[in-house]
Design a protein around this motif. Structure first.
Motif, short mmCIF file in Angstrom:
data_model
loop_
_atom_site.label_atom_id
_atom_site.label_comp_id
_atom_site.label_asym_id
_atom_site.label_seq_id
_atom_site.Cartn_x
_atom_site.Cartn_y
_atom_site.Cartn_z
N GLN A 104 0.84 -1.20 0.00
CA GLN A 104 0.00 0.00 0.00
C GLN A 104 0.88 1.25 0.00
O GLN A 104 0.62 2.20 -0.74
CB GLN A 104 -0.94 0.00 1.22
N ILE A 105 1.93 1.24 0.81
CA ILE A 105 2.88 2.37 0.85
C ILE A 105 3.56 2.52 -0.50
O ILE A 105 3.69 3.64 -1.03
CB ILE A 105 3.92 2.16 1.98
N MET A 106 3.98 1.41 -1.09
CA MET A 106 4.65 1.46 -2.40
C MET A 106 3.71 2.02 -3.47
O MET A 106 4.11 2.83 -4.30
CB MET A 106 5.11 0.06 -2.80
N LEU A 107 2.45 1.61 -3.43
CA LEU A 107 1.46 2.10 -4.40
C LEU A 107 1.25 3.60 -4.24
O LEU A 107 1.19 4.34 -5.23
CB LEU A 107 0.14 1.35 -4.23
N GLU A 108 1.15 4.08 -3.00
CA GLU A 108 0.97 5.52 -2.76
C GLU A 108 2.17 6.31 -3.26
O GLU A 108 2.03 7.36 -3.89
CB GLU A 108 0.74 5.77 -1.27
N GLU A 109 3.39 5.81 -3.00
CA GLU A 109 4.59 6.50 -3.47
C GLU A 109 4.65 6.50 -5.00
O GLU A 109 5.07 7.49 -5.62
CB GLU A 109 5.84 5.84 -2.88
N PHE A 110 4.24 5.40 -5.61
CA PHE A 110 4.22 5.33 -7.06
C PHE A 110 3.23 6.34 -7.64
O PHE A 110 3.55 7.06 -8.59
CB PHE A 110 3.85 3.91 -7.51
N ASP A 111 2.03 6.40 -7.07
CA ASP A 111 1.03 7.35 -7.53
C ASP A 111 1.52 8.79 -7.39
O ASP A 111 1.29 9.62 -8.28
CB ASP A 111 -0.28 7.17 -6.77
N GLN A 112 2.21 9.09 -6.29
CA GLN A 112 2.76 10.44 -6.09
C GLN A 112 3.82 10.75 -7.15
O GLN A 112 3.87 11.86 -7.68
CB GLN A 112 3.36 10.57 -4.69
N ALA A 113 4.67 9.77 -7.45
CA ALA A 113 5.72 9.97 -8.46
C ALA A 113 5.11 10.18 -9.84
O ALA A 113 5.58 11.04 -10.60
CB ALA A 113 6.68 8.79 -8.47
N VAL A 114 4.07 9.44 -10.17
CA VAL A 114 3.40 9.60 -11.46
C VAL A 114 2.75 10.98 -11.54
O VAL A 114 2.85 11.68 -12.56
CB VAL A 114 2.35 8.49 -11.69
N ALA A 115 2.09 11.40 -10.46
CA ALA A 115 1.46 12.73 -10.44
C ALA A 115 2.51 13.83 -10.60
O ALA A 115 2.30 14.79 -11.34
CB ALA A 115 0.69 12.92 -9.14
N ALA A 116 3.65 13.68 -9.92
CA ALA A 116 4.72 14.67 -10.03
C ALA A 116 5.29 14.69 -11.44
O ALA A 116 5.61 15.76 -12.00
CB ALA A 116 5.82 14.38 -9.02
N PHE A 117 5.42 13.54 -12.06
CA PHE A 117 5.94 13.45 -13.42
C PHE A 117 4.98 14.11 -14.40
O PHE A 117 5.41 14.81 -15.33
CB PHE A 117 6.16 11.99 -13.80
N ASN A 118 3.68 13.90 -14.23
CA ASN A 118 2.68 14.45 -15.13
C ASN A 118 2.57 15.97 -15.01
O ASN A 118 2.09 16.63 -15.93
CB ASN A 118 1.33 13.80 -14.90
N MET A 119 2.99 16.53 -13.88
CA MET A 119 2.95 17.99 -13.69
C MET A 119 4.02 18.68 -14.54
O MET A 119 3.87 19.83 -14.86
CB MET A 119 3.14 18.34 -12.23
N HIS A 120 5.07 17.99 -14.86
CA HIS A 120 6.18 18.63 -15.59
C HIS A 120 6.04 18.49 -17.05
O HIS A 120 5.68 17.87 -17.79
CB HIS A 120 7.52 18.02 -15.14
#
Length: 115
Positions: free
Chosen positions: A99-115
């Motif tokens: 669950q922690i890994m999934l949340e971190e992955f989702d945050q990284a994808v969101a951060a990537f999509n912002m740029h």
């Protein structure tokens, strides 16, 4: 070809249980869990998570036959915790880690999509 259909490795047949437990009659505080439709990926992670538990004396797994989607996990504890409790805690801990890994992955994808 003798290989079974691929979906058999992932889909449980109707009425089939995912996990069965059988207490060991020769060793104290030991038992065998039989998992359907699982393989080395889950087996090795479960084994390592069980070893992280101080109450676990032994944890090992095997795949009896490569063409059958069955994994057998043997567990022995020191008696402070039952085998079932050790397995439940290991599964819960793995679920929390993923669950922690999934949340971190989702945050990284969101951060990537912002740029």
């Amino acid at each position: 070809m003798n290989q079974p259909d691929r979906y058999v490795q992932f889909v449980l047949p109707e009425g089939e249980q995912k996990v069965k437990y059988k207490a060991d009659t020769k060793l104290k505080d030991a038992g065998t869990f039989t998992f359907r439709s699982e393989d080395h990926t889950i087996g090795n992670m479960l084994r390592m998570q069980l070893h992280a538990d101080k109450s676990t004396v032994f944890a090992g797994y095997r795949i009896p036959h490569p063409l059958e989607p069955v994994m057998v996990v043997k567990v022995q504890t020191n008696g402070t915790k039952s085998c079932e409790d050790a397995m439940m805690h290991a599964l819960q801990d793995l679920g929390n880690e993923y669950q922690i890994m999934l949340e971190e992955f989702d945050q990284a994808v969101a951060a990537f999509n912002m740029h």
